[in-house]
Design a protein around this motif. Structure first.
Motif, PDB file in Angstrom:
ATOM      1  N   LYS A 173     -77.565 -65.130  -7.114  1.00 20.00           N
ATOM      2  CA  LYS A 173     -76.521 -64.220  -7.544  1.00 20.00           C
ATOM      3  C   LYS A 173     -75.447 -65.011  -8.278  1.00 20.00           C
ATOM      4  CE  LYS A 173     -75.259 -59.914  -7.526  1.00 20.00           C
ATOM      5  NZ  LYS A 173     -76.109 -58.890  -8.152  1.00 20.00           N
ATOM      6  N   VAL A 174     -75.018 -64.515  -9.449  1.00 16.62           N
ATOM      7  CA  VAL A 174     -74.042 -65.220 -10.267  1.00 16.62           C
ATOM      8  C   VAL A 174     -72.773 -64.368 -10.392  1.00 16.62           C
ATOM      9  CG1 VAL A 174     -73.545 -66.250 -12.521  1.00 16.62           C
ATOM     10  CG2 VAL A 174     -75.863 -66.359 -11.573  1.00 16.62           C
ATOM     11  N   TYR A 175     -71.626 -64.998 -10.157  1.00 19.56           N
ATOM     12  CA  TYR A 175     -70.339 -64.327 -10.278  1.00 19.56           C
ATOM     13  C   TYR A 175     -69.456 -65.088 -11.265  1.00 19.56           C
ATOM     14  CZ  TYR A 175     -71.700 -61.883  -6.003  1.00 19.56           C
ATOM     15  OH  TYR A 175     -72.369 -61.117  -5.069  1.00 19.56           O
ATOM     16  N   ALA A 210     -57.875 -67.809  -5.039  1.00 17.67           N
ATOM     17  CA  ALA A 210     -59.317 -68.072  -5.067  1.00 17.67           C
ATOM     18  C   ALA A 210     -59.987 -67.750  -3.741  1.00 17.67           C
ATOM     19  CB  ALA A 210     -59.574 -69.524  -5.460  1.00 17.67           C
ATOM     20  N   GLY A 211     -59.278 -67.945  -2.646  1.00 19.41           N
ATOM     21  CA  GLY A 211     -59.869 -67.717  -1.334  1.00 19.41           C
ATOM     22  C   GLY A 211     -59.813 -66.273  -0.869  1.00 19.41           C
ATOM     23  N   SER A 212     -59.337 -65.364  -1.724  1.00 12.17           N
ATOM     24  CA  SER A 212     -59.209 -63.959  -1.319  1.00 12.17           C
ATOM     25  C   SER A 212     -60.545 -63.246  -1.248  1.00 12.17           C
ATOM     26  CB  SER A 212     -58.294 -63.214  -2.294  1.00 12.17           C
ATOM     27  OG  SER A 212     -56.998 -63.770  -2.301  1.00 12.17           O
ATOM     28  N   TYR A 213     -61.561 -63.803  -1.915  1.00  5.69           N
ATOM     29  CA  TYR A 213     -62.869 -63.153  -1.939  1.00  5.69           C
ATOM     30  C   TYR A 213     -63.927 -64.111  -1.401  1.00  5.69           C
ATOM     31  CZ  TYR A 213     -66.895 -60.522  -3.611  1.00  5.69           C
ATOM     32  OH  TYR A 213     -68.070 -59.807  -3.680  1.00  5.69           O
ATOM     33  N   SER A 214     -64.789 -63.608  -0.540  1.00 10.22           N
ATOM     34  CA  SER A 214     -65.857 -64.443   0.019  1.00 10.22           C
ATOM     35  C   SER A 214     -67.172 -64.131  -0.684  1.00 10.22           C
ATOM     36  CB  SER A 214     -65.996 -64.188   1.521  1.00 10.22           C
ATOM     37  OG  SER A 214     -66.280 -62.816   1.777  1.00 10.22           O
ATOM     38  N   PHE A 215     -67.938 -65.174  -0.952  1.00 11.94           N
ATOM     39  CA  PHE A 215     -69.213 -65.041  -1.653  1.00 11.94           C
ATOM     40  C   PHE A 215     -70.366 -65.273  -0.679  1.00 11.94           C
ATOM     41  CE2 PHE A 215     -66.027 -66.442  -4.669  1.00 11.94           C
ATOM     42  CZ  PHE A 215     -66.214 -65.566  -5.726  1.00 11.94           C
ATOM     43  N   SER A 216     -71.470 -64.602  -0.930  1.00  9.92           N
ATOM     44  CA  SER A 216     -72.653 -64.765  -0.087  1.00  9.92           C
ATOM     45  C   SER A 216     -73.248 -66.156  -0.277  1.00  9.92           C
ATOM     46  CB  SER A 216     -73.691 -63.693  -0.424  1.00  9.92           C
ATOM     47  OG  SER A 216     -74.044 -63.748  -1.795  1.00  9.92           O
ATOM     48  N   LYS A 217     -73.916 -66.635   0.740  1.00 11.39           N
ATOM     49  CA  LYS A 217     -74.502 -67.975   0.702  1.00 11.39           C
ATOM     50  C   LYS A 217     -75.531 -68.069  -0.418  1.00 11.39           C
ATOM     51  CE  LYS A 217     -76.571 -71.483   3.670  1.00 11.39           C
ATOM     52  NZ  LYS A 217     -77.023 -71.818   5.027  1.00 11.39           N
ATOM     53  N   GLY A 218     -75.466 -69.179  -1.151  1.00 18.99           N
ATOM     54  CA  GLY A 218     -76.400 -69.395  -2.248  1.00 18.99           C
ATOM     55  C   GLY A 218     -75.924 -68.859  -3.577  1.00 18.99           C
ATOM     56  N   SER A 219     -74.760 -68.221  -3.612  1.00 17.82           N
ATOM     57  CA  SER A 219     -74.240 -67.677  -4.860  1.00 17.82           C
ATOM     58  C   SER A 219     -73.791 -68.791  -5.803  1.00 17.82           C
ATOM     59  CB  SER A 219     -73.057 -66.749  -4.600  1.00 17.82           C
ATOM     60  OG  SER A 219     -73.428 -65.662  -3.787  1.00 17.82           O
ATOM     61  N   VAL A 220     -73.808 -68.488  -7.087  1.00 15.96           N
ATOM     62  CA  VAL A 220     -73.270 -69.389  -8.100  1.00 15.96           C
ATOM     63  C   VAL A 220     -72.020 -68.727  -8.672  1.00 15.96           C
ATOM     64  CG1 VAL A 220     -73.663 -70.474 -10.339  1.00 15.96           C
ATOM     65  CG2 VAL A 220     -75.522 -70.344  -8.683  1.00 15.96           C
ATOM     66  N   VAL A 221     -70.907 -69.434  -8.627  1.00 17.61           N
ATOM     67  CA  VAL A 221     -69.634 -68.901  -9.106  1.00 17.61           C
ATOM     68  C   VAL A 221     -69.160 -69.740 -10.281  1.00 17.61           C
ATOM     69  CG1 VAL A 221     -67.264 -68.300  -8.504  1.00 17.61           C
ATOM     70  CG2 VAL A 221     -69.071 -68.106  -6.789  1.00 17.61           C
ATOM     71  N   VAL A 222     -68.914 -69.092 -11.404  1.00 15.29           N
ATOM     72  CA  VAL A 222     -68.468 -69.771 -12.614  1.00 15.29           C
ATOM     73  C   VAL A 222     -66.965 -69.579 -12.759  1.00 15.29           C
ATOM     74  CG1 VAL A 222     -68.762 -70.000 -15.115  1.00 15.29           C
ATOM     75  CG2 VAL A 222     -70.705 -69.310 -13.679  1.00 15.29           C
ATOM     76  N   VAL A 223     -66.220 -70.690 -12.812  1.00 11.43           N
ATOM     77  CA  VAL A 223     -64.767 -70.646 -12.947  1.00 11.43           C
ATOM     78  C   VAL A 223     -64.334 -71.677 -13.986  1.00 11.43           C
ATOM     79  CG1 VAL A 223     -64.430 -69.886 -10.563  1.00 11.43           C
ATOM     80  CG2 VAL A 223     -64.421 -72.323 -11.090  1.00 11.43           C
ATOM     81  N   ASP A 224     -63.060 -71.620 -14.372  1.00  6.40           N
ATOM     82  CA  ASP A 224     -62.529 -72.633 -15.277  1.00  6.40           C
ATOM     83  C   ASP A 224     -61.642 -73.606 -14.509  1.00  6.40           C
ATOM     84  OD1 ASP A 224     -60.106 -71.340 -14.876  1.00  6.40           O
ATOM     85  OD2 ASP A 224     -60.185 -70.240 -16.759  1.00  6.40           O
ATOM     86  N   ARG A 225     -60.948 -74.474 -15.206  1.00  3.44           N
ATOM     87  CA  ARG A 225     -60.178 -75.532 -14.548  1.00  3.44           C
ATOM     88  C   ARG A 225     -58.971 -75.006 -13.788  1.00  3.44           C
ATOM     89  NH1 ARG A 225     -60.669 -79.237 -19.875  1.00  3.44           N
ATOM     90  NH2 ARG A 225     -62.724 -80.128 -19.456  1.00  3.44           N
ATOM     91  N   GLY A 226     -58.596 -73.760 -14.048  1.00  2.00           N
ATOM     92  CA  GLY A 226     -57.481 -73.190 -13.320  1.00  2.00           C
ATOM     93  C   GLY A 226     -57.753 -73.049 -11.833  1.00  2.00           C
ATOM     94  N   TYR A 227     -59.013 -73.153 -11.442  1.00  2.00           N
ATOM     95  CA  TYR A 227     -59.395 -73.001 -10.035  1.00  2.00           C
ATOM     96  C   TYR A 227     -59.656 -74.333  -9.351  1.00  2.00           C
ATOM     97  CZ  TYR A 227     -59.816 -68.018 -10.907  1.00  2.00           C
ATOM     98  OH  TYR A 227     -59.532 -66.715 -11.217  1.00  2.00           O
ATOM     99  N   VAL A 228     -59.280 -75.414  -9.990  1.00  2.00           N
ATOM    100  CA  VAL A 228     -59.498 -76.721  -9.374  1.00  2.00           C
ATOM    101  C   VAL A 228     -58.503 -76.917  -8.234  1.00  2.00           C
ATOM    102  CG1 VAL A 228     -59.465 -79.212  -9.710  1.00  2.00           C
ATOM    103  CG2 VAL A 228     -60.440 -77.729 -11.479  1.00  2.00           C
ATOM    104  N   ASP A 229     -58.999 -76.738  -7.035  1.00  2.00           N
ATOM    105  CA  ASP A 229     -58.242 -76.956  -5.802  1.00  2.00           C
ATOM    106  C   ASP A 229     -59.242 -77.567  -4.829  1.00  2.00           C
ATOM    107  OD1 ASP A 229     -57.069 -76.864  -3.324  1.00  2.00           O
ATOM    108  OD2 ASP A 229     -56.169 -74.899  -3.594  1.00  2.00           O
ATOM    109  N   TYR A 230     -59.138 -78.861  -4.606  1.00  2.00           N
ATOM    110  CA  TYR A 230     -60.178 -79.582  -3.877  1.00  2.00           C
ATOM    111  C   TYR A 230     -60.331 -79.123  -2.435  1.00  2.00           C
ATOM    112  CZ  TYR A 230     -60.370 -82.553  -7.975  1.00  2.00           C
ATOM    113  OH  TYR A 230     -60.507 -83.001  -9.257  1.00  2.00           O
TER     114      TYR A 230
END
Length: 215
Positions: free
Chosen positions: A123-125, A180-200
């Motif tokens: 699944k891709v988000y 970024a942490g407001s939404y939970s993704f199912s295991k195995g998902s692929v999430v595409v984001v940009d550099r604005g979400y870089v929070d280690y």
């Protein structure tokens, strides 16, 4: 300017019987004076398709377009005062229910195939945020910069169909990584984001259950 022939074809995609049932459910036409719910819907859609900035633009635009308004199911173009009044006094619940009903119907009707990434079975988000400018003199609570107002729309799209699965509106100053942490993704998902979400700290928790692709 909106071509009424094209606009009429767009409106024809809406099941009128479904719309009538929702109007009856919400009693949105009760005590209406000349401007029924269908005219309200057509006016608001015209606002978006014509990029109108003012209620006057909606009213004048519908009056000035070439074509017969009867083709839209609209008896007459509403005045700017009519539009202002119904936007203030009528509930949005009718349009909300219409949206989800049409979404469910169209999603079942059309099969969504991936044009790209067809070898990727996961699944891709797609997650991103957009700043929506607001007039600070009208929306004084939405202070973004010294002379500008804005809110930020945080969105997660399902790659299959590119429809939103999560949306949240915040103050314009709220950074993407903070929500970024407001939404939970199912295991195995692929999430595409940009550099604005870089929070280690978030990425460390995120990678336990999902796989992230940074673009």
């Amino acid at each position: 300017m909106v071509n009424l022939n094209v606009f009429s074809q767009i409106l024809s995609l809406i099941d009128r019987e479904l719309f009538k049932d929702l109007v009856a459910k919400h009693k949105s036409d009760k005590h209406c004076k000349g401007i029924n719910s269908w005219t309200h819907l057509a006016s608001m859609l015209f606002c978006h398709f014509s990029s109108a900035d003012l209620v006057r633009d909606i009213s004048n635009g519908l009056r000035s377009t070439t074509g017969n308004l009867n083709h839209l199911g609209v008896g007459r173009a509403p005045s700017k005062s009519n539009i202002s009044y119904i936007n203030k006094h009528r509930t949005h619940e009718l349009f909300k229910d219409l949206y989800f009903s049409l979404l469910d119907k169209l999603w079942q009707k059309d099969t969504h195939f991936r044009k790209e990434l067809n070898q990727l079975k996961r699944k891709v988000y797609l997650m991103d945020a957009s700043v929506i400018p607001l007039c600070l003199s009208v929306f004084d609570w939405a202070k973004f910069r010294s002379t500008k107002g804005a809110v930020k729309l945080h969105t997660v799209l399902d790659y299959d169909g590119c429809l939103p699965v999560f949306m949240q509106i915040t103050d314009g100053k709220v950074h993407e990584s903070q929500r970024a942490g407001s939404y939970s993704f199912s295991k195995g998902s692929v999430v595409v984001v940009d550099r604005g979400y870089v929070d280690y700290s978030w990425l460390e928790k995120f990678n336990i259950n999902t796989d992230g692709l940074m673009s």
